[in-house]
Design a protein around this motif. Sequence first.
Motif, PDB file in Angstrom:
ATOM      1  N   PRO A  21       0.814  -1.215   0.000  1.00 11.73           N
ATOM      2  CA  PRO A  21       0.000   0.000   0.000  1.00 11.73           C
ATOM      3  C   PRO A  21       0.848   1.265   0.000  1.00 11.73           C
ATOM      4  N   GLY A  22       0.256   2.326  -0.508  1.00  9.09           N
ATOM      5  CA  GLY A  22       0.907   3.618  -0.580  1.00  9.09           C
ATOM      6  C   GLY A  22      -0.087   4.637  -1.082  1.00  9.09           C
ATOM      7  N   PRO A  23       0.358   5.829  -1.436  1.00 11.81           N
ATOM      8  CA  PRO A  23      -0.546   6.838  -1.981  1.00 11.81           C
ATOM      9  C   PRO A  23      -1.256   6.285  -3.218  1.00 11.81           C
ATOM     10  N   ALA A  24      -2.568   6.337  -3.206  1.00 14.65           N
ATOM     11  CA  ALA A  24      -3.345   5.659  -4.249  1.00 14.65           C
ATOM     12  C   ALA A  24      -4.368   6.597  -4.869  1.00 14.65           C
ATOM     13  N   GLY A  25      -4.777   6.264  -6.097  1.00 14.33           N
ATOM     14  CA  GLY A  25      -5.794   7.056  -6.779  1.00 14.33           C
ATOM     15  C   GLY A  25      -6.496   6.221  -7.821  1.00 14.33           C
ATOM     16  N   GLU A 133      -3.183  11.343 -12.521  1.00 16.89           N
ATOM     17  CA  GLU A 133      -3.412  12.742 -12.208  1.00 16.89           C
ATOM     18  C   GLU A 133      -3.900  12.897 -10.765  1.00 16.89           C
ATOM     19  N   ALA A 134      -4.788  11.999 -10.347  1.00 20.06           N
ATOM     20  CA  ALA A 134      -5.313  12.059  -8.984  1.00 20.06           C
ATOM     21  C   ALA A 134      -4.215  11.794  -7.962  1.00 20.06           C
ATOM     22  N   ARG A 139      -0.315  13.953  -3.934  1.00 18.29           N
ATOM     23  CA  ARG A 139       1.064  14.162  -3.477  1.00 18.29           C
ATOM     24  C   ARG A 139       1.332  15.637  -3.195  1.00 18.29           C
ATOM     25  N   ARG A 140       0.648  16.515  -3.914  1.00 19.70           N
ATOM     26  CA  ARG A 140       0.804  17.954  -3.694  1.00 19.70           C
ATOM     27  C   ARG A 140      -0.110  18.472  -2.592  1.00 19.70           C
ATOM     28  N   GLY A 141      -0.877  17.579  -1.965  1.00 17.90           N
ATOM     29  CA  GLY A 141      -1.813  18.016  -0.955  1.00 17.90           C
ATOM     30  C   GLY A 141      -3.075  18.600  -1.533  1.00 17.90           C
ATOM     31  N   GLU A 142      -3.349  18.324  -2.825  1.00 17.55           N
ATOM     32  CA  GLU A 142      -4.529  18.835  -3.493  1.00 17.55           C
ATOM     33  C   GLU A 142      -5.460  17.676  -3.828  1.00 17.55           C
ATOM     34  N   GLN A 143      -6.590  17.991  -4.439  1.00 18.15           N
ATOM     35  CA  GLN A 143      -7.494  16.966  -4.929  1.00 18.15           C
ATOM     36  C   GLN A 143      -7.718  17.168  -6.415  1.00 18.15           C
ATOM     37  N   TRP A 144      -7.914  16.080  -7.109  1.00 16.82           N
ATOM     38  CA  TRP A 144      -8.056  16.123  -8.568  1.00 16.82           C
ATOM     39  C   TRP A 144      -9.253  16.953  -8.956  1.00 16.82           C
TER      40      TRP A 144
END
Length: 412
Positions: A21-25, A133-134, A139-144
Amino acid sequence: MPGPARRAFTVEADGGSRGNPGPAGYGAVVRDADGAVLAEDAAYVGVASNNVAEYRGLIAGLRAVRGLDPDAEVRVRMDSKLVVEQMSGRWKIKHPGMRELAAEAREVFPPGRVSYEWIPREKNKYADRLANEAMDAGRRGEQWRAEASRAEPAAGTGGAGTREGSGARREGGVRGEGAVRAEGGVRAEGTGKSATPAVGWGTDLGAPTTFLLLRHGETALTPQKRFSGTGGSDPELSATGRGQAAAAAGLLAARGTVQAVVSSPLRRCRETAAAAAGRLGLDIRVEDGLRETDFGAWEGLTFAEVRERHPEDLAEWLRSTKAAPSGGGESFAEVSRRVAVARDKLLARYAGRTVLLVTHVTPIKTLVRLALGAPPESLYRMELSPAGVSEVAYYADGHASVRLLNDTSHLR
């Protein structure tokens, strides 16, 4: 005579996890019978596995189709062999989390209205790009957010995620019918504009900061309806409470959008938060402003016992939020001020992100009341169950939207 033929749609879904597991989109695309893109959706889902992300993309795509036509026939095309085979019924689903996600996907359309097809990765580039993209936005602390226009990705192009999963998200547990929600608004494909404004008044305010408000699970005092605040014995969760915390953790893990966990310092909240953080792969930050009211001399007593011992103080407390419990406790007005300070601190720290706040009855009611702009007396007219989930979204113009109150479906 047979009825009219159902409209046919195709869903292409994909997802990935950078770390597994890790940052996922995830990413999901809806096409009509001629292959034209009707809608798209994507989201960063926090720390999750590939398989969770893939399932979330599937659910997002199915919900997008349902918003367009709830009577549709759907063909799902994915490059995840696992999801395709499990949803087709050819592979057994052994993992409990995957079973929950598969069940959620099957609830969107009746049996027999959805078929599944495996495709090679190179034929799933559009959804793959959205998923990446998501993840990049997360990763930038934003949302798609949906862009004004989209071009079909060229053959041989695609994102850089490690893929094996994808998933959907219901903001606040409610999905808008008739369009697919991208962060910041419901986007109508081909217009580059919001079909339905994010807040409802025609302004795109961007991705909100979302607080998921989780009341802690039961303690031994909860079923006895005893006052249990900051000044009491700081009880631990009971066996029932631990089960409730685990159920809430499963709900939050399946949702997949939580990016941070913040807890009241009291033990029952920290234990509830630990169950969720363990499933989400996140650390816990403690915020003192989220602690429960100090009930003073009423700590550990039942309502009947307080009425018997402190009748005048109790009557005044029920009449006014400025009245404090006997023995130096906190008034609801005092709690409201410190909760508002904690709220503003957390909004600044987690701008544009989805945060789980594990806290108590009074702080949750206070956050909901302040979001609604309701009078102080509204605190007496809300009920919150142990491990119930509420949700408030905060927008860039300072307005807030209550999306959910006391959801206990995960406990049934």
